[in-house]
Design an enzyme around this catalytic site. Structure first.
Site, PDB file in Angstrom:
ATOM      1  N   HIS A 105     -22.645 -36.335  74.419  1.00  0.00           N
ATOM      2  CA  HIS A 105     -23.267 -36.945  75.678  1.00  0.00           C
ATOM      3  C   HIS A 105     -23.983 -38.205  75.312  1.00  0.00           C
ATOM      4  CE1 HIS A 105     -26.406 -36.965  79.097  1.00  0.00           C
ATOM      5  NE2 HIS A 105     -25.344 -37.152  79.569  1.00  0.00           N
ATOM      6  N   SER A 106     -23.433 -39.163  76.133  1.00  0.00           N
ATOM      7  CA  SER A 106     -24.355 -40.606  76.155  1.00  0.00           C
ATOM      8  C   SER A 106     -24.528 -41.115  75.011  1.00  0.00           C
ATOM      9  CB  SER A 106     -25.694 -40.151  76.909  1.00  0.00           C
ATOM     10  OG  SER A 106     -26.286 -41.459  77.164  1.00  0.00           O
ATOM     11  N   ALA A 107     -25.563 -41.240  74.368  1.00  0.00           N
ATOM     12  CA  ALA A 107     -26.046 -42.023  73.109  1.00  0.00           C
ATOM     13  C   ALA A 107     -25.513 -41.228  71.738  1.00  0.00           C
ATOM     14  CB  ALA A 107     -27.093 -42.490  72.928  1.00  0.00           C
TER      15      ALA A 107
END
Length: 320
Positions: free
Chosen positions: A173-175
């Site tokens: 997820h994301s970073a």
């Protein structure tokens, strides 16, 4: 639901200090599984930004998170705290300086922006002090200043985890996405597939306060063929090079239909991966009739729906 659970550590590299040897970048791993595992590949869940593995365990309003849904579907599940986050120890002498503590306003900007058109699946408050926003922000710490080192260690520990548990599906997820890309790059034979949910991007992303993706998808250099002597050689794109391992596993890039981040970054990342020799598919949840999701689609009000296309993709593209 999971009927078995436990935890262990992926140890960090030993470094000598004045008080003895200390581990640099140990990684905490929590596992959960049903009594009978029915899927051939475990799922490894990698949290984003300054968050921690708890992002996958529960939602801001207290419902079970994606980790429990995967377990209920018959998967063995491994939830990591990236080195320096959550229960994975952090000390500046070995992992470097921290960035700013994540504020409630930053959490709102990323996950519950007040002016996001159509973002209906965050039905809770969006301002500092609102209960569900503060539940989310309470688990968010900071990004490490040295993104190149942080991502490199993330990728190394994730690869070491795969060496222990065998071929797996990585869900980021994301970073947390760079850790997945680097693990695929380092251990392609141990990655059955990658699901990148709202991944950090687009390629060569460079915004103050966030890691600069100077290598396209990462801040740390991947293994390329042919190799490059300097990052400036791919500053304008991957060209005729391939990222090692990207042709070994299918990739699904998932974005919320009302996410300004995912709708910009997602298609560009899928294109970049395909140009780098991979096989990536972009999925906007809205195209599947799942409306109103933003950057935090893994824990928004309809999280039981947002996981459905991921489960379907794993069954068809990875296991099929």
């Amino acid at each position: 639901m999971a009927s078995r659970r436990g935890h262990f550590w992926v140890p960090g590299a030993l470094e000598p200090t004045g008080t003895g040897h200390v581990q640099k970048g140990a990684m905490y791993v929590e596992w959960l599984a049903p009594e009978t595992v029915t899927h051939p590949f475990p799922v490894v869940l990698v949290h984003g930004g300054g968050g921690q593995g708890t992002d996958w365990l529960s939602t801001p309003d207290g419902r079970p998170g994606w980790a429990y849904r995967f377990a209920s579907e018959g998967f063995a599940v491994y939830v990591v705290d990236r080195p320096g986050y959550g229960r994975s120890p952090y000390h500046p002498s070995v992992l470097g300086a921290p960035g700013d503590q994540t504020s409630s306003e930053t959490a709102s900007f990323l996950f519950a922006p007040p002016d996001a058109a159509g973002h209906t699946q965050w039905p809770w408050g969006r301002s500092a002090g609102d209960a569900e926003l503060e539940q989310l922000a309470a688990g968010m710490s900071f990004l490490l200043d040295d993104a190149e080192q942080s991502q490199r260690i993330d990728g190394q520990r994730l690869a070491s985890l795969l060496e222990r548990i065998g071929p797996s599906i990585i869900v980021t997820h994301s970073a947390g996405a760079p850790a997945g890309w680097l693990a695929l790059n380092a251990q392609p034979s141990l990655v059955a597939g990658v699901v990148a949910v709202e991944p950090m991007g687009p390629p060569y992303f460079d915004v103050p306060g966030f890691p600069s993706l100077v290598w396209g998808l990462t801040a740390t250099p991947p293994i390329l063929e042919p190799p490059v002597a300097d990052v400036t050689e791919i500053a304008d794109g991957i060209g005729n090079r391939r990222i090692v391992g990207f042709d070994d596993a299918p990739v699904l890039v998932v974005a919320g239909g009302s996410s300004p981040f995912g709708q910009v970054a997602g298609p560009a990342i899928a294109t970049f991966i395909n140009e780098a020799g991979g096989a990536a598919t972009f999925l906007s949840l809205a195209d599947r009739g799942i409306e109103g999701n933003g950057h935090g689609l893994i824990f928004e009000a309809n999280s039981e729906k947002t996981i459905e296309p991921v489960l379907e993709w794993i069954t068809t593209a990875v296991e099929g």
